[in-house]
Design an enzyme around this catalytic site. Sequence first.
Site, PDB file in Angstrom:
ATOM      1  N   GLY A 167     -19.025 -19.994  -6.934  1.00 19.44           N
ATOM      2  CA  GLY A 167     -19.437 -19.663  -8.295  1.00 19.44           C
ATOM      3  C   GLY A 167     -19.410 -20.901  -9.155  1.00 19.44           C
ATOM      4  O   GLY A 167     -19.156 -22.014  -8.680  1.00 19.44           O
ATOM      5  N   GLY A 210     -19.306 -23.311 -17.143  1.00 23.29           N
ATOM      6  CA  GLY A 210     -19.707 -24.386 -18.032  1.00 23.29           C
ATOM      7  C   GLY A 210     -19.094 -25.731 -17.684  1.00 23.29           C
ATOM      8  O   GLY A 210     -19.647 -26.773 -17.999  1.00 23.29           O
ATOM      9  N   ASP A 222      -9.894 -16.866 -23.231  1.00 31.18           N
ATOM     10  CA  ASP A 222     -11.195 -16.575 -22.623  1.00 31.18           C
ATOM     11  C   ASP A 222     -11.096 -15.422 -21.633  1.00 31.18           C
ATOM     12  O   ASP A 222     -11.523 -15.528 -20.484  1.00 31.18           O
ATOM     13  CB  ASP A 222     -11.749 -17.829 -21.933  1.00 31.18           C
ATOM     14  CG  ASP A 222     -13.258 -17.743 -21.693  1.00 31.18           C
ATOM     15  OD1 ASP A 222     -13.908 -16.876 -22.315  1.00 31.18           O
ATOM     16  OD2 ASP A 222     -13.781 -18.533 -20.895  1.00 31.18           O
TER      17      ASP A 222
END
Length: 804
Positions: A487, A490, A602
């Site tokens: 995966g 950013g 986050d």
Amino acid sequence: MAFLVLLSFSLIISLSSGADTITANQSISGDETIISKDNNFKLGFFKAGNSSNYYIGIWYNKVSTNPPTVAWVANRQIPVSDRFNSELRIIGGNLVLLNESKSEIWSTRANSSGLNSVIAILLDDGNLVLKTGLNSSENIWQSFDYPAHTWLPGARLAYNNITKTKKLLTSWKSTDDPAEGLFSLELDPIGKQYIIKWNRSTDYWTSGSWDEKNKLFSLVPEMRLNYIYNFSYVSNGNESYFTYSLYNPSIISRFIMDVSGQVKQLSWLDATQQWNLFWSQPRKQCEVYDYCGAFGSCRESGLPFCNCLIGFRPRSQRDWDVNDFSGGCVRVTGLQCGRTSERYGFLKISSTRNNNLNSTSLDVGSSGECERSCLNNCNCSAYSYDNNGCSIWDGDLLNLSEDNSNERTINVKVASRDLPSETKNNGVIIGTVVGSVVGVVVLVGLIWFLIYRNRRFTRKTSLEGSLVSFVYRDLQSATKNFSEKLGGGGFGSVFKGTLPDSSVVAVKKLESVSQGEKQFRTEVSTIGTIQHVNLVRLCGFCSEGNSKLLVYDYMPNGSLDVHLFSRDKLLDWKTRYAIALGTARGLVYLHEKCRDCIIHCDIKPENVLLDGDLCPKVADFGLAKLVGRDFSRVLTTMRGTRGYLAPEWLSGVAITTKADVYSYGMMVFEFISGARNSEHSEDGKSKFFPMQVANALIGGEDIITLLDPRLNGEASLEELTKLCKVACWCIQDDEENRPAMSQVEQILDGVLEVNMPPKPRSLQLFVDNVDDVVFFTESSTSQSSQAHSNPSSHVSQAKSAVSL
């Protein structure tokens, strides 16, 4: 007198906007229109997207979109350039469109010649009809029999059992061109199902057969929770057809064959002034047949969906600029036959579907022979060698993907000059003698290297309880030169690796030099010093120059978002509830049980990983903040992900652990629905699931209807209610009104009871005061702290979340 005659004549032939009828003495030109009786639909000239061409069409009159939302187009194939000198009028009993040269370019072609009393009427259901007079009950012609890309309520998508013809929905060619595109939806009367076809020939999606008892298509599970549309199927000697109506006639709805190759059912929401997507099929864009054209590669992870393969370019850059990828790609350097100095290599790509239609099988004994056969064949464009043997292609390749999980690998022939240096293959076979010598040397060196590395790793990992400082080339070897990507985000990508002791790890390679350095230090200083069953374990790190890598325990089930939002995987309710509880426990540890309070900053499904037993592990601490126990707030310029951000964070004030609580609440809504909180419609706008939950709880509605439809209602009603209430509590506008994560843990554990929290003010204002909204954007970083207490700011924050 002459002036009065001229004025009277102009009044006869010119049609003023507002009427719903065109008579034999009237016409439509320029900006003139007719509007249905109750103002639902409008007919006139319109311009498609950014095109300079004009078309006669019908669009929604009560829907405020720019450009207008068009439901039907007359002259799809032949536009006009000058609408003021073109006209739509009745000639010889037919409705005819004349272009600027007064040439007929479209006509109803109804069998009505000689009828002088023919009129055209635009009805409130969007049907344009020809009648012999206002009082006539029979239609000579109707637009419902000639649908374009939109199927309106009351219309029929039919199969004529006598003439064996079909009424098709056909996509626009592009958003700027309503001409017939490659995708069409048609009825299969034998299977009582709908089929989407590419180029009118290749099937790539079916609705599944019609279930008359439950009023749904077997392969469209979204219809199980349908409370808007009433579908029905009729079959007789003349025709077989599906039609649908609305339980609430005041709802504006449409069913379209979209330019994306997907069918979509949408309804208009007055509260948000947006088209709301009810369902779409196929669910994934890359499941649409040949969406990216020849040698175009499709990806689901970002926009645009289509990219040309390395060594290829768009056949028509102009078409690609308007998202029309059907023309596909061509080689930058064309294949040359005969005597040429051009050398070729092969690009490895994945195929999402079987490409054997234009392939030839060869009887060869190895992959090398298969490759040489393609190199020596001037017409060969690609080859594949697998358990099915050797296949070579002489023509175009379709349905290619950037998804490396596909089983079949195809090697595409490309000029060596157009390949990256690390993949170039000149087709030169190394001599047997030289190859043998080199092989022996490499083998001896490899054995020595493995022995040396294994000793060094053993020495490093013997320091139990501390992080391992890895050498870059060791991690490069462990990940096979970073070849198996798990995966990315950013700040970098994550790769699967295997250490010499056979332990499997996930290696995060930071790619941004500036931000990556900051994230690297943050992650090592936070997660590197703590241990908890619901936090991902950091095994070690590497810091060599600009190379920053983090090594974690490998999570075989990947991230939570894959299981929540992918149609290929499904978490049952018991597992979802356990994940919600485990994630809460991980956050309790961060907030209350570490030496320093850690605010993750986050929290979202992408940052919750699942081990082999589907136990959740909170991960990705690159934005985390340490707060001393003597302090309660921290000011940070780094922000998490839109859609999960607390209102106070958007206001620019210092945040507390309650920012994580808000994000957790937004994530819990997605546990319930199995979809993103904001479900996108065709133009990128959304409906807000948290608002639906709050309304359902307050109104005492059956909340089981809110559940992910894939679960078929199989969930504990008590646990579902508890999660709905917890989520609404967590997203209260004022952080002081939100629970601590320890309270959330106790509620989910059954230690504490939870009452219905007040409806978040931002959600209420989102419904009641849409016209007063001021939007936040990603660049809105300097909002004053007054926004925190200003009601309108809460609306802005809710809208910001919705606009994901």
